[in-house]
Design an enzyme around this catalytic site. Structure first.
Site, PDB file in Angstrom:
ATOM      1  N   GLU A 172       7.374   3.811  -8.278  1.00 23.78           N
ATOM      2  CA  GLU A 172       6.625   2.684  -7.725  1.00 23.78           C
ATOM      3  C   GLU A 172       5.914   1.918  -8.840  1.00 23.78           C
ATOM      4  O   GLU A 172       5.233   2.505  -9.671  1.00 23.78           O
ATOM      5  CB  GLU A 172       5.596   3.193  -6.707  1.00 23.78           C
ATOM      6  CG  GLU A 172       6.202   3.966  -5.549  1.00 23.78           C
ATOM      7  CD  GLU A 172       7.139   3.128  -4.673  1.00 23.78           C
ATOM      8  OE1 GLU A 172       7.165   1.890  -4.828  1.00 23.78           O
ATOM      9  OE2 GLU A 172       7.850   3.735  -3.857  1.00 23.78           O
ATOM     10  N   HIS A 177       8.461   8.230  -5.396  1.00 28.96           N
ATOM     11  CA  HIS A 177       8.934   8.559  -4.053  1.00 28.96           C
ATOM     12  C   HIS A 177      10.278   9.295  -4.159  1.00 28.96           C
ATOM     13  O   HIS A 177      11.177   8.854  -4.885  1.00 28.96           O
ATOM     14  CB  HIS A 177       9.097   7.292  -3.200  1.00 28.96           C
ATOM     15  CG  HIS A 177       7.914   7.033  -2.316  1.00 28.96           C
ATOM     16  ND1 HIS A 177       7.234   5.834  -2.306  1.00 28.96           N
ATOM     17  CD2 HIS A 177       7.297   7.828  -1.387  1.00 28.96           C
ATOM     18  CE1 HIS A 177       6.247   5.914  -1.414  1.00 28.96           C
ATOM     19  NE2 HIS A 177       6.262   7.097  -0.848  1.00 28.96           N
ATOM     20  N   ARG A 211       2.007   2.990   9.992  1.00 27.22           N
ATOM     21  CA  ARG A 211       3.050   2.865  11.034  1.00 27.22           C
ATOM     22  C   ARG A 211       2.989   4.024  12.001  1.00 27.22           C
ATOM     23  O   ARG A 211       3.321   3.904  13.172  1.00 27.22           O
ATOM     24  CB  ARG A 211       4.423   2.784  10.351  1.00 27.22           C
ATOM     25  CG  ARG A 211       5.598   2.519  11.291  1.00 27.22           C
ATOM     26  CD  ARG A 211       6.887   2.356  10.506  1.00 27.22           C
ATOM     27  NE  ARG A 211       7.165   3.480   9.612  1.00 27.22           N
ATOM     28  CZ  ARG A 211       7.696   4.632   9.991  1.00 27.22           C
ATOM     29  NH1 ARG A 211       8.031   4.827  11.251  1.00 27.22           N
ATOM     30  NH2 ARG A 211       7.926   5.588   9.106  1.00 27.22           N
TER      31      ARG A 211
HETATM   32  N1  PCA Z   1       5.106  10.249   2.125  1.00 25.60           N
HETATM   33  C1  PCA Z   1       4.217   9.375   2.867  1.00 25.60           C
HETATM   34  C2  PCA Z   1       2.901  10.079   2.873  1.00 25.60           C
HETATM   35  C3  PCA Z   1       3.152  11.466   2.430  1.00 25.60           C
HETATM   36  C4  PCA Z   1       4.524  11.462   1.888  1.00 25.60           C
HETATM   37  O1  PCA Z   1       5.073  12.409   1.323  1.00 25.60           O
HETATM   38  C5  PCA Z   1       4.189   7.951   2.323  1.00 25.60           C
HETATM   39  O2  PCA Z   1       5.190   7.507   1.754  1.00 25.60           O
HETATM   40  O3  PCA Z   1       3.170   7.275   2.474  1.00 25.60           O
END
Ligand code: PCA
Length: 218
Positions: free
Chosen positions: A83, A170, A93
């Site tokens: 990110e 992510h 959401r």
């Molecule tokens: N993903 C969520 C919150 C915790 C996680 O592992 C997110 O992308 O906000």
């Protein structure tokens, strides 16, 4: 002799409809290891808007890390997804693990609209590609708890430890999770582990970001 500054690696507990979170698995596997001479401190964060700030402040105060990499799950993504930017915006959401679903509120009242990752993300992605690991840049960490955590780390470190570098990664679903979502991409835990280790090595050793275009037009 001064001890090398630790690396803080955070993950999340499971949330929503997913009983597992690869971010938690990766942190469990790499906590208490070393990257070079730097110890890796692992921490699992709650998926709870009301509890992250206190936890993050406590972790930064206790460990004074030189590098912070926060991990989260983004089911449906196909690669390690770094990110670039966290928004000062929460718009949930789904409810968090405490049942809270805040809509259109700030992460930090009167904070800047956005905070950037300070890790050399393009250089990291180039190194991962060279090693055959799928990775890319992302322009949105969403508006849920991951975005909140990235914003809080970046905002806090800019104020109190500007030489520390931080970023948010992510992760895709693990294969057994993607099997419940036919047609969706996944990544093996071993690939995630290798990718995170490479990213942390780069974070410690690469001083300057790669000067290469990584933008999009729309
Ligand atoms: N993903 C969520 C919150 C915790 C996680 O592992 C997110 O992308 O906000």
């Amino acid at each position: 002799m001064r001890m090398p500054r630790p690396i803080l690696l955070t993950g999340f507990e499971p949330f929503g409809a997913d009983p597992d979170n690869p971010a938690q698995e990766v942190v469990r596997a790499l906590a208490d290891t070393r990257i070079g001479a730097h110890p890796v401190v692992g921490a699992i964060l709650p998926v709870a808007f009301s509890r992250t700030r206190e936890r993050i402040d406590a972790l930064l105060a206790e460990h004074t890390p030189g590098v912070v990499l926060a991990l989260g799950l983004a089911g449906g993504r196909s690669e390690l997804s770094f990110e670039r930017v966290a928004l000062n915006l929460i718009d949930a959401r789904i409810a968090d693990n405490e049942g809270a679903q805040p809509i259109d509120v700030r992460v930090v009242e009167h904070g800047p609209a956005a905070c950037f990752a300070t890790l050399p993300l393009k250089a990291i992605v180039a190194e991962l590609h060279a090693r055959g690991i799928p990775a890319g840049l992302s322009l949105s960490a969403g508006t849920y708890v991951c975005n909140q955590v990235m914003y809080l780390f970046a905002h806090r470190l800019a104020q109190c430890a500007p030489t520390a570098r931080c970023g948010f990664l992510h992760l895709p679903w693990l294969p057994h999770q993607a099997a419940r979502h036919p047609g969706q991409p996944s990544m093996a835990l071993s690939t995630m582990l290798e990718g995170v280790q490479v990213a942390l090595q780069c974070a410690l050793t690469i001083e300057h970001e790669l000067q290469a275009s990584g933008g999009t037009i729309a």
